[in-house]
Design a protein around this motif. Structure first.
Motif, short mmCIF file in Angstrom:
data_model
loop_
_atom_site.label_atom_id
_atom_site.label_comp_id
_atom_site.label_asym_id
_atom_site.label_seq_id
_atom_site.Cartn_x
_atom_site.Cartn_y
_atom_site.Cartn_z
N ASP A 1 48.22 7.97 30.35
CA ASP A 1 47.77 9.09 29.51
C ASP A 1 48.57 10.35 29.83
N GLU B 1 52.06 10.01 28.52
CA GLU B 1 52.03 10.20 27.07
C GLU B 1 52.05 11.69 26.73
N THR C 1 55.52 13.12 27.52
CA THR C 1 56.54 12.70 26.55
C THR C 1 56.34 13.40 25.21
N THR D 1 49.62 -0.33 22.86
CA THR D 1 48.72 0.20 23.89
C THR D 1 48.03 -0.96 24.59
N SER E 1 50.15 1.04 28.94
CA SER E 1 51.11 1.61 28.00
C SER E 1 50.36 2.31 26.87
N ARG E 2 51.05 3.32 26.32
CA ARG E 2 50.49 4.07 25.19
C ARG E 2 51.56 4.13 24.10
N LEU F 1 53.25 5.72 20.92
CA LEU F 1 53.36 6.98 20.19
C LEU F 1 53.88 6.66 18.79
N THR G 1 57.00 4.14 23.04
CA THR G 1 55.90 3.67 23.88
C THR G 1 56.16 4.12 25.31
#
Length: 493
Positions: free
Chosen positions: A60, A63, A66, A242, A260-261, A263, A269
Motif C-alpha cells: 500500500d 502504491e 509510485t 492485486t 501487489s497492487r 495501478l 503494478t
C-alpha cells in the motif's frame, strides 16, 4: 502343577508391568513433543500472518509512493503541454524551469519533440539534431486517440545518455492535428531506491514496479542496485494483479511473501515482498531453544526410565531368585520339602482329586552305608544323579521333590491313576538300573518305593504318611512289587 503355573504367571505379570515404565515415559515424551510442535506451529502461523499483513502494508505504501511519483511527472508533462499548445512560437522551457514550474526532484530532463520527431527544446543542453521519431514513446502518440500519459520501457536517453523512463503526452495543434510530444525523463531507480527501507523490508526484502506490457520498470532487492528494463520473468506475470501470495523469486531464488497492487490508470503494478527466512529468524531461534530443551528432557527421561527399568528388573530377578531358593533344594535343584508339599496340597484341593491324585515315596537303599564308605561328597553326587534320573523319568507327568536326606516324593495326577502309578514305578526302577557313572565308582543304587492314592477326607500329610509307611513295609518285607486293593496301597522295591 497349579502353584507353579500361578508363580510363573505372577512373574510374567510383574515383568509385563515393566512395560508401564517405558510406556509412561513414551507417553510423557509424546505429549511433550506434540505440545512443543503444536506450539511451534502456532508461532510459525502467527509470524507468517504478521508477515502477510506487513507485506500488504508495504505494498500500500509503495502504491502511494509510485502514484505520487507518476502524478508529479504527469503534472510537469501537462504543464508543459498546455503552455506549449497556447504559445508554441514563444514558449520558453528554460523560463518554466527558472520560475520553478518544473520541480520534480527526480526528473532527469524535460524535452519537447516536434511533429517530425526532432527535439525542439530540452532542459539539458544538446547540440545538433536529435531525432526521436523512432522511439516508442513518440510513435505511440501519432494516433489521433488521446491515450493520456504514456510510460515507456526504460531506455538510454539520447540527450542525457542515462537509463530513464520516458513519460510522454501528446501535443495538439489548434486544429487537433498532431503537433509533437512532451517527454519527461525519470530515473527508474527512484521508483524503488526512493522507497526501499532496510528497517521495514529487511536485508532480503524486494520491491518492484512492473508494467502490464511485460517489462520491469525497476526492481530492488536488499542492498543490491536497482535493476531496470528487463523482460518480465514468467513467475512475475501473476503478480500483475492485486494479489497476496507466497512467491519463489526466479531472479534471486529467495522465498518471499509478496503483496501487489495494480495501478490500472497507468498500467503498472507495484510489488512488495518480505523474505520468509528473515521473517522466521526469531522463530527459528525459538525453535532451536524449544527443540534443544525437549531433546535434553527426552534424554534425561529416557535415561531415568532405563535406570528405573533396570532397577526393577534387578529387584524382580532378585525376588525370583529368592523365591526359587526358598522353594528349591540347593543340592538337587528339585522342589524342596515345603514346595513339593504345597504342590501336593494344590493337587488335592482341585475338584475331583479323590482317586486321581497319588504320591510315590522314594527312599534310597543303604544310603547311610554308602556315605560311611565313600564319604558325604560321594553321597551328594549320588543324590544329584538320582534326582536327575527321577526328573528325566517323570518329565511333565508330575512333580518330583526332595523331602530331605535320601527321600524323594513324586506327585502324580491322572484319571486312571493306578495304571499310571504302576507304569511310573516300572520306569523309575528301570531308570535307576542304568549305571550312574559316578566319579566315586558307584554304578548303581537301589531304592524302595511306597505309593498311596488319595482317598476321601485325606490331606497331604496323611497321604505322605501312607506312602512312607508303604515304603517301609516294602523295605522290611523285601517285596518286589504288590498292590493291596483293600487298603489302596502299592508297595514296591
Amino acid at each position: 502343577m497349579d502353584r507353579t503355573t500361578y508363580a510363573t504367571n505372577s512373574i510374567r505379570s510383574s515383568r509385563h508391568a515393566l512395560v508401564l515404565v517405558p510406556a509412561l515415559t513414551v507417553l510423557v515424551l509424546g505429549i511433550l513433543w506434540v505440545t512443543i510442535l503444536l506450539r511451534l506451529q502456532v508461532e510459525k502461523s502467527a509470524v507468517m500472518r504478521d508477515t502477510r499483513v506487513a507485506a500488504r502494508t508495504l505494498a500500500d505504501a509503495l502504491e502511494t509512493h509510485t502514484l505520487k511519483t507518476v502524478h508529479d511527472v504527469d503534472e510537469i508533462a501537462l504543464l508543459v503541454k498546455y503552455g506549449y499548445e497556447r504559445t508554441p512560437q514563444s514558449f520558453d522551457l528554460a523560463a518554466y524551469r527558472a520560475y520553478g514550474l518544473i520541480t520534480a526532484d527526480t526528473a532527469l530532463q524535460v524535452t519537447i519533440a516536434g511533429a517530425d520527431g526532432r527535439v525542439i527544446a530540452s532542459t539539458l543542453p544538446f547540440s545538433g539534431m536529435v531525432d526521436l521519431k523512432d522511439r516508442e514513446h513518440f510513435r505511440v502518440h501519432l494516433s489521433p486517440a488521446d491515450i493520456g500519459l504514456f510510460i515507456s520501457q526504460p531506455v538510454i536517453g539520447r540527450i542525457s545518455g542515462q537509463w530513464s523512463v520516458q513519460a510522454t503526452r501528446r501535443i495538439d495543434r489548434p486544429d487537433g492535428r498532431f503537433g509533437g510530444v512532451v517527454i519527461v525523463s525519470e530515473d527508474p531507480a527512484y521508483l524503488t531506491d526512493g522507497f526501499y527501507n532496510n528497517a521495514a523490508l529487511g536485508q532480503r526484502g524486494m520491491i518492484a514496479v512492473i508494467s502490464g506490457r511485460g517489462f520491469m520498470l525497476s526492481r530492488r532487492a536488499g542492498n543490491s542496485p536497482s535493476r531496470s528494463g528487463e523482460a518480465l520473468p514468467s513467475n512475475y506475470v501473476p503478480l500483475g494483479k492485486t494479489v497476496l501470495a507466497d512467491f519463489s523469486d526466479p531472479i534471486d531464488h529467495v522465498d518471499r511473501v509478496v503483496a501487489s497492487r495494480h495501478l490500472e490508470k497507468y498500467g503498472l503494478t507495484v510489488v512488495a515482498g518480505l523474505s520468509v527466512d528473515e521473517a522466521l529468524d526469531d522463530y527459528f531461534r525459538m525453535r532451536r531453544v524449544y527443540v534443544t530443551m525437549a531433546a535434553t528432557i527426552t534424554v534425561m527421561l529416557a535415561a531415568l526410565s532405563a535406570w528405573i527399568t533396570a532397577l526393577i528388573v534387578k529387584l524382580l530377578n532378585g525376588k525370583e531368585e529368592l523365591r526359587r531358593l526358598s522353594q528349591t533344594d540347593r543340592l538337587t535343584d528339585l522342589p524342596n520339602r515345603g514346595n513339593i508339599v504345597e504342590l501336593l496340597d494344590e493337587a488335592i484341593a482341585a475338584p475331583g482329586a479323590v482317586g486321581r491324585v497319588a504320591v510315590i515315596f522314594v527312599d534310597l537303599d543303604s544310603f547311610k552305608e554308602l556315605n560311611d564308605t565313600y564319604g558325604h561328597q560321594c553321597g551328594d553326587e549320588v543324590l544329584v544323579l538320582v534326582a536327575a534320573r527321577l526328573r528325566a523319568t517323570v518329565k511333565q507327568r508330575g512333580a518330583v521333590g526332595r523331602l530331605g536326606g535320601d527321600e524323594f516324593l513324586i506327585v502324580l495326577k491322572a484319571d486312571a491313576i493306578t495304571g499310571v502309578v504302576e507304569q511310573m514305578v516300572t520306569e523309575l526302577t528301570a531308570a535307576l538300573k542304568v549305571p550312574l557313572n559316578s566319579h566315586w565308582g558307584v554304578e548303581r543304587v537301589g531304592a524302595s518305593f511306597g505309593l498311596a492314592i488319595l482317598q476321601a477326607g485325606e490331606d497331604s500329610s496323611e497321604l505322605i504318611r501312607k506312602a512312607d509307611f508303604a515304603m517301609y513295609e516294602a523295605k522290611n518285607r523285601d517285596l518286589a512289587y504288590r498292590l493291596e486293593l483293600d487298603t489302596d496301597r502299592i508297595f514296591a522295591r
